[in-house]
Scaffold this active site. Structure first.
Site, mmCIF file in Angstrom:
data_model
loop_
_atom_site.group_PDB
_atom_site.id
_atom_site.type_symbol
_atom_site.label_atom_id
_atom_site.label_comp_id
_atom_site.label_asym_id
_atom_site.label_seq_id
_atom_site.Cartn_x
_atom_site.Cartn_y
_atom_site.Cartn_z
ATOM 1 N N ASP A 22 -0.985 42.216 66.089
ATOM 2 C CA ASP A 22 -1.790 41.173 66.702
ATOM 3 C C ASP A 22 -2.953 41.858 67.424
ATOM 4 O OD1 ASP A 22 -2.383 38.525 67.815
ATOM 5 O OD2 ASP A 22 -1.572 39.303 69.683
ATOM 6 N N ALA A 24 -5.261 40.316 70.742
ATOM 7 C CA ALA A 24 -5.281 40.147 72.201
ATOM 8 C C ALA A 24 -3.879 40.289 72.782
ATOM 9 C CB ALA A 24 -5.863 38.782 72.562
ATOM 10 N N ALA A 55 -2.505 27.125 79.827
ATOM 11 C CA ALA A 55 -3.226 27.590 78.642
ATOM 12 C C ALA A 55 -2.448 28.664 77.897
ATOM 13 C CB ALA A 55 -4.600 28.113 79.039
ATOM 14 N N MET A 59 0.144 30.197 73.311
ATOM 15 C CA MET A 59 -0.553 31.400 72.855
ATOM 16 C C MET A 59 0.031 31.942 71.557
ATOM 17 S SD MET A 59 -3.238 32.893 73.808
ATOM 18 C CE MET A 59 -2.899 34.550 73.249
ATOM 19 N N LYS A 63 -6.475 28.525 67.091
ATOM 20 C CA LYS A 63 -7.041 27.939 68.298
ATOM 21 C C LYS A 63 -7.145 26.419 68.263
ATOM 22 C CE LYS A 63 -6.799 31.692 70.114
ATOM 23 N NZ LYS A 63 -5.433 31.816 70.654
ATOM 24 N N HIS A 66 -3.762 25.429 69.060
ATOM 25 C CA HIS A 66 -3.523 25.801 70.461
ATOM 26 C C HIS A 66 -4.042 24.704 71.394
ATOM 27 C CE1 HIS A 66 -3.634 29.355 73.537
ATOM 28 N NE2 HIS A 66 -3.418 28.213 74.165
ATOM 29 N N ARG A 171 0.291 31.046 62.185
ATOM 30 C CA ARG A 171 1.608 31.173 62.801
ATOM 31 C C ARG A 171 2.170 29.808 63.217
ATOM 32 N NH1 ARG A 171 -1.202 35.556 66.724
ATOM 33 N NH2 ARG A 171 -1.211 37.309 65.277
ATOM 34 N N ASP A 197 2.661 40.069 71.014
ATOM 35 C CA ASP A 197 3.037 39.794 72.405
ATOM 36 C C ASP A 197 3.489 38.351 72.617
ATOM 37 O OD1 ASP A 197 0.166 39.159 71.977
ATOM 38 O OD2 ASP A 197 0.253 38.483 74.055
#
Length: 281
Positions: A22, A24, A55, A59, A63, A66, A171, A197
Site C-alpha cells: 500500500d 499512505a 474520516a 480508510m 475514495k 470512502h 478493496r 496498514d
C-alpha cells in the site's frame, strides 16, 4: 461409466517473488494524513464537519466509496440529515468527490515523505531479487501527482495499480493485488506478500491468496504523525499499538509489525514457512 474423485494438492514451496505495498501509512505518509485530512477539509467545504477519527474509519477503500461510507456512519448520517433534510445520495457523494480530488492532487505530496526505514527495506528486498508492486485507495489522478515526487525521494515500485484503474473495482476485492501479479509476471499468488496498514487492505491480500503483513504504528489505526508518536509515553504507545495490532490481526493478517522497517525479518520467516510446505491459506 464410473466417475472417480482424485485429491491432489499442488503446493508452492519456492521462495517469495514479490511484495505488494500500500502507499499512505505503509511506505509514505506516517500516520496516513493525506487521504484523511483532505477528506475532512472537503466535507468542511459543504458545511458538514467530520472529525479525523471519523474520516479514518473507511480508510483503504477507493475514495468515492470512502466518502459514501463515511457519510453512512451513524453520527455523520444524523448530522447530514439534520443539516440537509435528507440522507446523503450518490449525487452528494459526487459533489464531495469533485471537491476532494483537486485538494488531494494539490496536497498529496506535502504529506508523502517516506516512512523511516522504507528506503532501506525496499533496497534490501530488491537485493534479494524480489519484485516491488503496489496498489492504493488513491485514484490514478492522485497517483500521477505523487509518483514523480516519490521517485525523487527514492520510491519507484515496479508496478502501481490505482483504485480506479480496474473495471472490477478495488478493496476489499483481490483485483488490484492480482493485477500486480499479472504485471509483475508472478506465477504463484503464494509467492506474494501484501503489506498494508488497514483492515480492508489485509482483506484484499487474503482474498488474493497472498501472505499479509499489517503495519500497526505507522498507519491509519494509530493515526499519529511520527513526532506525535514519539512524544507518547511508553505505556501510551503500547496501548495504541495493541489496539491497532488487534484490529489488523482480527482482519486476518499473518504478521503484524510496527512499520515497514521491520519487514525484512518477516520476509525471511515467510520464506522459511514456504520451504516447509506451508501456504498462506
Amino acid at each position: 461409466m464410473t466417475a472417480h474423485t482424485y485429491t491432489y494438492q499442488r503446493r508452492y514451496c519456492g521462495p517469495l517473488e514479490a511484495v505488494i505495498f500500500d502507499w499512505a501509512g505503509t511506505i509514505v505518509d506516517f500516520g496516513s494524513f493525506a487521504p484523511t485530512q483532505v477528506l475532512v477539509d472537503a466535507f468542511a467545504e459543504i458545511g458538514l464537519p467530520v472529525s479525523l477519527a471519523e474520516a479514518r474509519v473507511p480508510m483503504g477503500m477507493a475514495k468515492w466509496d470512502h466518502i459514501q461510507t463515511l457519510g453512512q456512519l451513524p453520527d455523520v448520517a444524523r448530522r447530514w440529515q439534520a443539516k440537509f433534510g435528507a440522507p446523503m445520495t450518490d449525487a452528494d457523494v459526487d459533489q464531495i468527490y469533485e471537491i476532494f480530488m483537486p485538494l488531494q492532487i494539490a496536497r498529496v505530496g506535502a504529506y508523502s515523505q517516506p516512512i523511516a526505514g522504507a528506503l532501506d527495506t525496499l533496497a534490501t528486498l530488491r537485493a534479494q531479487g524480489l519484485k516491488i508492486g503496489s496498489c492504493t485507495g488513491y485514484p490514478r489522478a492522485v497517483m500521477n501527482a505523487l509518483l514523480p515526487l516519490a521517485a525523487e525521494l527514492g520510491i519507484a515500485p515496479d508496478c502501481v495499480i490505482a483504485a480506479d484503474d480496474l473495471a472490477a473495482g478495488a478493496r476489499p476485492g483481490p483485483w488490484m493485488a492480482l493485477a500486480n501479479v499479472i504485471e509483475l509476471g508472478i506465477k504463484h499468488v503464494a509467492a506474494c506478500v501484501k503489506v498494508d496498514d488497514t483492515a480492508v487492505g489485509i482483506a484484499e491480500g487474503l482474498n488474493a491468496g497472498m501472505w499479509t503483513v499489517g503495519l500497526a504504528v505507522s498507519g491509519n489505526e494509530v493515526g499519529l504523525s511520527q513526532s506525535e508518536w514519539l512524544a507518547l509515553s511508553i505505556s501510551e504507545q503500547q496501548q495504541r499499538r495493541q489496539r491497532a495490532a488487534e484490529k489488523l490481526a482480527q482482519a486476518g493478517a499473518h504478521y503484524v509489525i510496527d512499520t515497514v522497517a521491520e519487514l525484512p525479518a518477516v520476509i525471511a520467516a515467510i520464506n522459511q514457512r514456504l520451504a516447509r510446505g506451508e501456504s498462506p491459506a
